[in-house]
Motif scaffolding. Sequence first.
Motif, mmCIF file in Angstrom:
data_model
loop_
_atom_site.group_PDB
_atom_site.id
_atom_site.type_symbol
_atom_site.label_atom_id
_atom_site.label_comp_id
_atom_site.label_asym_id
_atom_site.label_seq_id
_atom_site.Cartn_x
_atom_site.Cartn_y
_atom_site.Cartn_z
ATOM 1 N N ALA A 184 0.845 -1.194 0.000
ATOM 2 C CA ALA A 184 0.000 0.000 0.000
ATOM 3 C C ALA A 184 0.880 1.244 0.000
ATOM 4 O O ALA A 184 1.950 1.261 0.620
ATOM 5 C CB ALA A 184 -0.911 -0.003 1.223
ATOM 6 N N TRP A 185 0.437 2.270 -0.695
ATOM 7 C CA TRP A 185 1.275 3.466 -0.795
ATOM 8 C C TRP A 185 1.582 4.045 0.585
ATOM 9 O O TRP A 185 2.669 4.584 0.810
ATOM 10 C CB TRP A 185 0.610 4.510 -1.685
ATOM 11 N N SER A 186 0.657 3.901 1.518
ATOM 12 C CA SER A 186 0.867 4.474 2.856
ATOM 13 C C SER A 186 1.914 3.708 3.655
ATOM 14 O O SER A 186 2.458 4.237 4.647
ATOM 15 C CB SER A 186 -0.454 4.490 3.621
ATOM 16 N N ASP A 187 2.232 2.455 3.258
ATOM 17 C CA ASP A 187 3.247 1.680 3.971
ATOM 18 C C ASP A 187 4.638 2.292 3.835
ATOM 19 O O ASP A 187 5.519 2.027 4.673
ATOM 20 C CB ASP A 187 3.303 0.241 3.438
ATOM 21 N N ASP A 191 8.411 2.575 6.402
ATOM 22 C CA ASP A 191 9.493 1.669 5.993
ATOM 23 C C ASP A 191 10.076 2.144 4.669
ATOM 24 O O ASP A 191 9.979 1.470 3.649
ATOM 25 C CB ASP A 191 8.958 0.242 5.882
ATOM 26 N N VAL A 192 10.685 3.310 4.701
ATOM 27 C CA VAL A 192 11.186 3.949 3.475
ATOM 28 C C VAL A 192 12.191 3.083 2.704
ATOM 29 O O VAL A 192 12.116 2.998 1.475
ATOM 30 C CB VAL A 192 11.795 5.331 3.815
ATOM 31 N N PRO A 193 13.124 2.387 3.344
ATOM 32 C CA PRO A 193 14.109 1.616 2.563
ATOM 33 C C PRO A 193 13.520 0.428 1.817
ATOM 34 O O PRO A 193 14.108 -0.037 0.831
ATOM 35 C CB PRO A 193 15.113 1.149 3.631
ATOM 36 N N ASN A 194 12.364 -0.089 2.257
ATOM 37 C CA ASN A 194 11.888 -1.362 1.733
ATOM 38 C C ASN A 194 10.520 -1.313 1.057
ATOM 39 O O ASN A 194 10.080 -2.335 0.514
ATOM 40 C CB ASN A 194 11.828 -2.388 2.866
#
Length: 217
Positions: A184-187, A191-194
């Motif tokens: 999901a785009w909100s994830d 968890d920016v790196p992954n």
Amino acid sequence: ATWTEPTGLEWSWAQRRVIATSDGANTLFAVRGNSEGYGVHRSTDRGATWAQVLELGDFGGDVWVSRTGGSTVWAATEGALVRSEDRGDTWVKAGELPAADGIFLAGSEAWTGAAGAPRLWATVNERALWRSDDGGATFGDLGGIEDDWGALAASTLNPDLLVYGGVELHKSADGGESFTVQNAWSDYYEDVPNKLHADIQGVDVVPDGAGGEDWFV
């Protein structure tokens, strides 16, 4: 460090594709459109000069070439898939395409059906997905899709692995029969790196030279 403007390209408001052959010639193809219509353009000198090799009229078409060798070029035109065996000098009809205002193409070189012809997919008006298991001779309707912005790509190794991008990346492991969202785009924000950020503008898949492949999103 330095940039030079190429010659032979008219002003364009729609750049639908830039792709290169992997046959050693590094021939470039671009699908561009403006008020005069769409066309497939070709460069044989790494992009310095361009010339149109296929006129598409008002139809928003696309091109696809193998990423694992060969000089065959497939192009989506209005109502027909065409193929060139001489890097765009001449074209022959390969099969029928559904009626549409625009089509994006993707293919998998890993498909072993129909005498080794690539498995091809076509997104129709960014609302429906079609698939060919015989190199474009015939296409079957896989049904409607949502959240498609034209970023369509398939694996060079797995003939069933296909993705398309919109706000999120949609992934199929069964040849386009069904899709799941990568994340999901909100994830992304936790968890920016992954995780993938919202708005998938393009996907490229290239062999890594060691028997695998790299995906660029």
